[in-house]
Design an enzyme around this catalytic site. Sequence first.
Site, PDB file in Angstrom:
ATOM      1  CG  HIS A 171       4.887  15.803   2.732  1.00 41.56           C
ATOM      2  ND1 HIS A 171       5.369  14.535   1.929  1.00 41.56           N
ATOM      3  CD2 HIS A 171       5.077  16.416   1.836  1.00 41.56           C
ATOM      4  CE1 HIS A 171       5.497  14.893   0.843  1.00 41.56           C
ATOM      5  NE2 HIS A 171       5.621  16.015   0.634  1.00 41.56           N
ATOM      6  NE  ARG A 188      -1.406   0.334  -1.354  1.00 45.59           N
ATOM      7  CZ  ARG A 188      -1.108   0.088  -0.208  1.00 45.59           C
ATOM      8  NH1 ARG A 188       0.101   0.934   0.435  1.00 45.59           N
ATOM      9  NH2 ARG A 188      -1.702  -0.876   0.808  1.00 45.59           N
ATOM     10  NE  ARG A 238      -1.054  -1.744  -6.495  1.00 47.44           N
ATOM     11  CZ  ARG A 238      -2.046  -1.642  -5.573  1.00 47.44           C
ATOM     12  NH1 ARG A 238      -2.634  -2.573  -5.002  1.00 47.44           N
ATOM     13  NH2 ARG A 238      -2.114  -0.459  -5.327  1.00 47.44           N
ATOM     14  CD  GLU A 273      -6.393  -6.775  -6.282  1.00 42.96           C
ATOM     15  OE1 GLU A 273      -6.364  -5.636  -5.527  1.00 42.96           O
ATOM     16  OE2 GLU A 273      -5.917  -6.847  -7.175  1.00 42.96           O
ATOM     17  CG  ASN A 313      -7.756  -3.358   1.779  1.00 40.99           C
ATOM     18  OD1 ASN A 313      -7.315  -4.346   2.579  1.00 40.99           O
ATOM     19  ND2 ASN A 313      -7.111  -2.539   1.397  1.00 40.99           N
ATOM     20  CG  ASP A 314     -10.524  -4.361  -4.195  1.00 43.97           C
ATOM     21  OD1 ASP A 314     -11.327  -3.656  -4.020  1.00 43.97           O
ATOM     22  OD2 ASP A 314      -9.502  -3.982  -5.123  1.00 43.97           O
ATOM     23  NE  ARG A 336     -12.405  -1.759   0.282  1.00 46.30           N
ATOM     24  CZ  ARG A 336     -11.346  -1.231   0.405  1.00 46.30           C
ATOM     25  NH1 ARG A 336     -10.960  -0.439   1.359  1.00 46.30           N
ATOM     26  NH2 ARG A 336     -10.712  -1.343  -0.612  1.00 46.30           N
ATOM     27  CB  CYS A 385      -0.238  -6.719   0.116  1.00 43.81           C
ATOM     28  SG  CYS A 385      -1.122  -6.964  -1.306  1.00 43.81           S
TER      29      CYS A 385
END
Length: 594
Positions: A205, A312, A348, A447, A470-471, A481, A518
């Site tokens: 937040h 997400r 997703r 991915e 990322n993947d 990573r 993305c």
Amino acid sequence: MLFTPAIKMDIVFSMIELRGIPSSPGITIGQVFLFLNEKPSVPEYIVPDNALKKEYDRFIKAAEKAEEEIKSLKVSSKKAQLDVESRFLDAHMLILKDPVFLEEVRKRLKEEKKNIEWILYDESEKYIQQLQSLGDPYLRERSFDIHDVSLRVLDHLLFRERISLADIDEEIVLVSHNLLPSDALAMNKRMIRGIATDVGGKTSHTAILARSFEIPAVLGLKNISRQVLPGMEIIIDGGAGIVILSPDEDTKRRYRQLQKKWEKWEVELLDLNTLRAETRDGKVITMNANIEVPEEVEAVHSHGAEGIGLYRSEFLFLRPEGFSSEEEQFRTYSQVLKEMNGKPVIIRTLDVGGDKIIPNLPDMDERNPILGWRAIRFCLSERGIFETQLRALLRASVHGNLHIMFPMISGVEELNQTLDILKSVKDDLRGKGIPFNEDIPLGSMIEVPSAAMTSDILAKKVDFFSIGTNDLIQYTIAVDRGNEMIAYLYQPFHPGVLRMIKMVIDGAHCNSIPVHMCGEMASDPYAAVILLGLGLDGFSMSSFGIPEIKRIIRSVSLFEAEELVGEAMEMDSYVEIDRFVKGWMNERFDFLTY
């Protein structure tokens, strides 16, 4: 709550540079205001049977007072047209009215016969620890909501005065162990020039509110609240995630120049919000935003995004009290679709497993969870959970421009199974007369290498691809990573990664479907032109990165980008490609040196 006034420091300290999580961009130089949000000392004692009702009544009255305070803050937020803050307070109100939580407090009071302050404190700590034990950072950070609300009720039970950051009347940089949402909402935003905290991350937040208020912030600094003194000079570089304590004159001079450069750059970027990401020779690229929670929609609009390229949905599932119901999911998806006013929203489906621990399900004790029961594999084996999400998505589709995307598809067999389940859910809704959009665009995330190498086959089954770098990078190079010993091998410009991306784009274009990206690589300014030259159709990233990538795209031609790719793809190693691409970019874009 204790706070320390900003006072002029006469003691000279050595300069210290700290690195944390870049959470809200911008640069500020100022004096430390140390805000210590300490846990109260809570008594514990036995309550007589004849006093138990009175004890519970005390709790209800304290909760009602806390609710009135939250309502007051909510009214203030609405008057100031701060929709993001108002929604955070809605979440706090729900916690106060949560029947499961209230019943557990009542049950423990009856069984343990302890004072209500102790039971409230202990029960809250139990929930907080459950959330903080989860692998998902968003859920860990939601524990601060429970802490915030329970502390507010405890203040009334213990007759503690709550200090407000609204009373700050001079420009300061706020340093704290953690900034609770209600503290952030109450603070005098005109006087808070920067924020630095021990804990928190990009989806907390504090981070979302700091970006909303356009206050530079670096979070997750571990122990900065124990390294500063009130009035100490401090520099916050929210874009780089750097905090400098007691900077020397040369450092201050350098950061003042960067600050002016940043402010000028911000003004220039505002002019781009209404413009398309179009190359100088007319190629138009789609610019979308990634979001974690509905509260980020405001930033999507304010930074010129054309839609949401990745929503997400995990936060609806990774909760200690269990997965969200179909109705809860339906309401959340519908809210985002309505607020996007017809712009595309790519949601997703559930992507849990791996490092995202699933509460209330058996521990699989996987030796290698990153290669295990996760994402679409989990959904295909837990069909009931998957069907519930698909029903909620389909029902919500009548409220906006919904696209559905499936994560970690490894081959056509998984995709066929997924599409069969979706068809079954559609048939069920039709049979019950429940409306939904019959023509929802469907997409597959790319991915894993097997999906990349069969992209021409998968492209025949879906309407779009989205590359999750990322993947994809992790699996292509076989590098964890998160492992510091081999993190240096995680290289987006590795020839194997670039060839994999090119293979995906060619496979899609041969079947006339678009390809977006993305993953983090999409938001890397140094990667923008080479991705453009590889043929990428769209970028999706944090809202705040969109103007910079848009500016780069508008400054080059597609021909130049393709030439850059042609030269890079002839090179043998990521070291050579990295040096070449970054040198090319730095020659053309002086603002990349920020």
